[in-house]
Design a protein around this motif. Structure first.
Motif, PDB file in Angstrom:
ATOM      1  N   LYS A  30       0.862  -1.176   0.000  1.00 39.51           N
ATOM      2  CA  LYS A  30       0.000   0.000   0.000  1.00 39.51           C
ATOM      3  C   LYS A  30       0.901   1.230   0.000  1.00 39.51           C
ATOM      4  O   LYS A  30       1.736   1.402   0.883  1.00 39.51           O
ATOM      5  CB  LYS A  30      -0.911  -0.004   1.232  1.00 39.51           C
ATOM      6  CG  LYS A  30      -1.959   1.083   1.255  1.00 39.51           C
ATOM      7  CD  LYS A  30      -2.936   0.968   0.129  1.00 39.51           C
ATOM      8  CE  LYS A  30      -3.755  -0.287   0.166  1.00 39.51           C
ATOM      9  NZ  LYS A  30      -4.732  -0.351  -0.953  1.00 39.51           N
ATOM     10  N   GLY A  31       0.719   2.094  -0.998  1.00 38.86           N
ATOM     11  CA  GLY A  31       1.548   3.284  -1.143  1.00 38.86           C
ATOM     12  C   GLY A  31       2.342   3.230  -2.438  1.00 38.86           C
ATOM     13  O   GLY A  31       3.088   2.279  -2.655  1.00 38.86           O
ATOM     14  N   THR A  32       2.181   4.235  -3.304  1.00 39.87           N
ATOM     15  CA  THR A  32       2.757   4.206  -4.645  1.00 39.87           C
ATOM     16  C   THR A  32       3.322   5.576  -5.021  1.00 39.87           C
ATOM     17  O   THR A  32       2.713   6.608  -4.715  1.00 39.87           O
ATOM     18  CB  THR A  32       1.677   3.806  -5.678  1.00 39.87           C
ATOM     19  OG1 THR A  32       1.095   2.567  -5.289  1.00 39.87           O
ATOM     20  CG2 THR A  32       2.259   3.691  -7.074  1.00 39.87           C
ATOM     21  N   GLY A  66      10.543  10.337  -6.317  1.00 33.14           N
ATOM     22  CA  GLY A  66       9.390   9.544  -5.926  1.00 33.14           C
ATOM     23  C   GLY A  66       9.647   8.709  -4.685  1.00 33.14           C
ATOM     24  O   GLY A  66       8.777   8.573  -3.821  1.00 33.14           O
ATOM     25  N   ARG A  67      10.845   8.154  -4.587  1.00 33.21           N
ATOM     26  CA  ARG A  67      11.187   7.350  -3.417  1.00 33.21           C
ATOM     27  C   ARG A  67      11.196   8.196  -2.152  1.00 33.21           C
ATOM     28  O   ARG A  67      10.673   7.800  -1.109  1.00 33.21           O
ATOM     29  CB  ARG A  67      12.536   6.672  -3.617  1.00 33.21           C
ATOM     30  CG  ARG A  67      12.859   5.606  -2.589  1.00 33.21           C
ATOM     31  CD  ARG A  67      14.180   4.903  -2.929  1.00 33.21           C
ATOM     32  NE  ARG A  67      14.335   3.682  -2.154  1.00 33.21           N
ATOM     33  CZ  ARG A  67      14.783   3.639  -0.905  1.00 33.21           C
ATOM     34  NH1 ARG A  67      15.109   4.761  -0.279  1.00 33.21           N
ATOM     35  NH2 ARG A  67      14.881   2.492  -0.266  1.00 33.21           N
ATOM     36  N   ARG A  68      11.789   9.384  -2.245  1.00 33.35           N
ATOM     37  CA  ARG A  68      11.818  10.271  -1.081  1.00 33.35           C
ATOM     38  C   ARG A  68      10.408  10.691  -0.683  1.00 33.35           C
ATOM     39  O   ARG A  68      10.078  10.748   0.506  1.00 33.35           O
ATOM     40  CB  ARG A  68      12.681  11.505  -1.398  1.00 33.35           C
ATOM     41  CG  ARG A  68      14.170  11.216  -1.488  1.00 33.35           C
ATOM     42  CD  ARG A  68      14.986  12.496  -1.411  1.00 33.35           C
ATOM     43  NE  ARG A  68      14.713  13.375  -2.546  1.00 33.35           N
ATOM     44  CZ  ARG A  68      15.380  13.344  -3.697  1.00 33.35           C
ATOM     45  NH1 ARG A  68      16.357  12.456  -3.868  1.00 33.35           N
ATOM     46  NH2 ARG A  68      15.098  14.197  -4.667  1.00 33.35           N
ATOM     47  N   GLU A  69       9.560  10.968  -1.689  1.00 32.82           N
ATOM     48  CA  GLU A  69       8.189  11.372  -1.386  1.00 32.82           C
ATOM     49  C   GLU A  69       7.418  10.254  -0.698  1.00 32.82           C
ATOM     50  O   GLU A  69       6.667  10.504   0.249  1.00 32.82           O
ATOM     51  CB  GLU A  69       7.480  11.770  -2.683  1.00 32.82           C
ATOM     52  CG  GLU A  69       7.930  13.100  -3.269  1.00 32.82           C
ATOM     53  CD  GLU A  69       7.172  13.421  -4.541  1.00 32.82           C
ATOM     54  OE1 GLU A  69       6.407  12.555  -5.023  1.00 32.82           O
ATOM     55  OE2 GLU A  69       7.342  14.541  -5.050  1.00 32.82           O
ATOM     56  N   LEU A  70       7.602   9.022  -1.179  1.00 30.90           N
ATOM     57  CA  LEU A  70       6.885   7.901  -0.573  1.00 30.90           C
ATOM     58  C   LEU A  70       7.310   7.698   0.869  1.00 30.90           C
ATOM     59  O   LEU A  70       6.474   7.521   1.769  1.00 30.90           O
ATOM     60  CB  LEU A  70       7.132   6.632  -1.388  1.00 30.90           C
ATOM     61  CG  LEU A  70       6.436   5.357  -0.898  1.00 30.90           C
ATOM     62  CD1 LEU A  70       4.933   5.550  -0.778  1.00 30.90           C
ATOM     63  CD2 LEU A  70       6.752   4.191  -1.826  1.00 30.90           C
ATOM     64  N   LEU A  74       7.215   1.956 -10.919  1.00 31.55           N
ATOM     65  CA  LEU A  74       6.642   2.495  -9.690  1.00 31.55           C
ATOM     66  C   LEU A  74       7.386   1.982  -8.465  1.00 31.55           C
ATOM     67  O   LEU A  74       7.820   0.837  -8.431  1.00 31.55           O
ATOM     68  CB  LEU A  74       5.164   2.096  -9.571  1.00 31.55           C
ATOM     69  CG  LEU A  74       4.206   2.593 -10.644  1.00 31.55           C
ATOM     70  CD1 LEU A  74       2.838   1.970 -10.437  1.00 31.55           C
ATOM     71  CD2 LEU A  74       4.109   4.112 -10.643  1.00 31.55           C
ATOM     72  N   TRP A  75       7.503   2.861  -7.444  1.00 29.81           N
ATOM     73  CA  TRP A  75       7.870   2.413  -6.105  1.00 29.81           C
ATOM     74  C   TRP A  75       6.593   2.049  -5.372  1.00 29.81           C
ATOM     75  O   TRP A  75       5.576   2.730  -5.508  1.00 29.81           O
ATOM     76  CB  TRP A  75       8.566   3.524  -5.314  1.00 29.81           C
ATOM     77  CG  TRP A  75       9.896   3.970  -5.793  1.00 29.81           C
ATOM     78  CD1 TRP A  75      10.234   5.241  -6.173  1.00 29.81           C
ATOM     79  CD2 TRP A  75      11.094   3.192  -5.924  1.00 29.81           C
ATOM     80  NE1 TRP A  75      11.555   5.304  -6.546  1.00 29.81           N
ATOM     81  CE2 TRP A  75      12.112   4.054  -6.402  1.00 29.81           C
ATOM     82  CE3 TRP A  75      11.395   1.855  -5.704  1.00 29.81           C
ATOM     83  CZ2 TRP A  75      13.406   3.622  -6.640  1.00 29.81           C
ATOM     84  CZ3 TRP A  75      12.691   1.422  -5.952  1.00 29.81           C
ATOM     85  CH2 TRP A  75      13.681   2.295  -6.409  1.00 29.81           C
ATOM     86  N   GLN A  76       6.665   0.999  -4.552  1.00 30.36           N
ATOM     87  CA  GLN A  76       5.537   0.633  -3.718  1.00 30.36           C
ATOM     88  C   GLN A  76       6.034   0.260  -2.324  1.00 30.36           C
ATOM     89  O   GLN A  76       7.142  -0.259  -2.173  1.00 30.36           O
ATOM     90  CB  GLN A  76       4.777  -0.545  -4.325  1.00 30.36           C
ATOM     91  CG  GLN A  76       4.229  -0.227  -5.713  1.00 30.36           C
ATOM     92  CD  GLN A  76       3.297  -1.289  -6.234  1.00 30.36           C
ATOM     93  OE1 GLN A  76       3.655  -2.449  -6.301  1.00 30.36           O
ATOM     94  NE2 GLN A  76       2.102  -0.890  -6.604  1.00 30.36           N
TER      95      GLN A  76
END
Length: 399
Positions: A226-228, A235-239, A283-285
């Motif tokens: 959960k979380g993308t 994107g990784r830092r934001e997640l 995508l990062w998840q």
């Protein structure tokens, strides 16, 4: 304009390649011997019916996982295991949830199990026939999707639910041989359960990275995602920094812990890993690992009743979330948000059918969505669903 269709053989033999979750010892050598088909209109308990079928065919599904995984026999004619698919509708039946909208792919049963034996020689998958894909036709507009997100937020505000996973459907006509396109989907990077399963007049291909339930080496494991974010450094830092994504993720981890704790024959549940960032396609998840030791008798039927449908694609509380899903989604989930994988001679490994497509005789079907919490932004949720579909559509569009 796309015209034409393709019918499939009764069993999932090449050119479709290996079923999702099949072990290396079986890949390319599995030969189907017998199958079970169940539809919700048939009645009865699907968890018990599939367990009885597999037990009658030599698989120890009445008591799984007390010892380390057994070595799969590899001699010709010996049993390899079984592929198992359980639809979202069947999962809702087993969980006691509300009936949802009708599936857009009625040719696909709600439960499909195929027992395999090893063959004499490996067979390589093929699939180089003509393939033409038409225009995608979503079952709801971005505005309707956003309105469903807002409706979930209102339900959360009333205290009806804490989180609901909202899923949309799209389909496209095709002509020619879908085999190569399905194999491309199954081969997407990060597809832990990459594979294809087929029956008469239909096939599904999954690139799922998510473990619904695994029983191996004396432990039962689930790996909720959960979380993308886009698979970039930013994107990784934001997640990792997102308070909203972490709160949404932890809520589903708690639901997964509760699901495992309901199982008979297991010990204390623990979170082995929390909010680890993994990559799927572009995508990062965020993924966590939740597990418990197997301490007593644990059956496949109990696993299915406790864990299908998965918490990460329903919400919390699960039964209340299923009620919201039935109210808001205009098209059934079909093969998506369900379960597919492998029942081995000494283990179970079922993936959750996110990033999964289905084909019938004339159309390709795909689904995508995301978890909605109080501070979800409708426009962002619509964009996230589109980002999850993009690699699937690209794999299918190649010729």
């Amino acid at each position: 304009m796309v015209h034409g269709s393709r019918s499939f053989d009764h069993f999932p033999t090449p050119p479709f390649g290996s079923p999702p979750g099949a072990p290396a010892s079986c890949q390319g050598r599995h030969r189907a011997s017998t199958s079970l088909v169940w539809r919700s209109s048939d009645g009865g308990d699907p968890a018990e019916l599939v367990s009885e079928f597999l037990a009658d065919n030599g698989l120890g599904v009445r008591n799984i996982g007390r010892t380390a995984t057994q070595i799969h026999p590899t001699s010709a004619g010996s049993i390899c295991g079984a592929a198992l698919y359980v639809s979202a509708d069947a999962g809702s039946v087993m969980a006691g949830g509300a009936a949802a909208a009708k599936t857009p792919v009625p040719s696909i049963p709600d439960v499909y199990a195929v027992v395999y034996h090893h063959g004499d020689h490996p067979v390589q998958p093929s699939g180089n026939g003509r393939w033409e894909l038409g225009e995608w036709e979503p079952s709801w507009t971005p505005q309707e999707h956003a309105a469903a997100v807002s409706a979930v937020r209102e339900a959360i505000g009333r205290g009806d639910v804490y989180q609901v996973n909202v899923v949309g459907h799209t389909s496209a006509p095709y002509a020619g041989d879908p085999s190569a396109a399905l194999l491309r989907v199954a081969s997407l990077p990060g597809a832990r359960y990459g594979g294809v399963l087929a029956g008469p007049g239909w096939a599904l291909a999954t690139a799922s990275p998510e473990t619904l339930v695994e029983v191996r080496d004396g432990r039962v494991i689930t790996r909720p995602i959960k979380g993308t974010r886009p698979a970039t450094a930013v994107g990784r830092r934001e997640l990792l920094a997102s308070v909203k994504e972490r709160a949404e993720h932890v809520m589903i981890v708690d639901l997964s812990r509760n699901d495992l704790s309901r199982l008979p024959g297991v010990g204390p549940v623990e979170v082995e890993e929390l909010f680890a960032v993994r990559r799927w396609a572009a995508l990062w998840q965020a993924e966590s690992v939740v597990s418990a030791p197997v301490t007593g008798e644990l059956s496949l039927a109990a696993l299915l009743r406790a864990l299908v449908p998965g918490g990460s694609v329903t919400g919390a509380p699960k039964i209340a979330a299923l009620s919201q899903i039935a109210r808001l989604e205009p098209v059934g989930r079909g093969v998506s948000m369900a379960a597919v994988g492998w029942i081995g001679t000494g283990h179970v490994d079922l993936g959750l059918t996110i990033r999964t497509v289905a084909v019938d005789g004339s159309r390709v079907h795909a689904w995508a969505g995301g978890g909605i919490v109080w501070d979800s932004d409708p426009a962002d949720e619509v964009a996230e669903a589109a980002a999850k579909l993009a690699p699937i559509k690209k794999a299918l569009s190649l010729s």
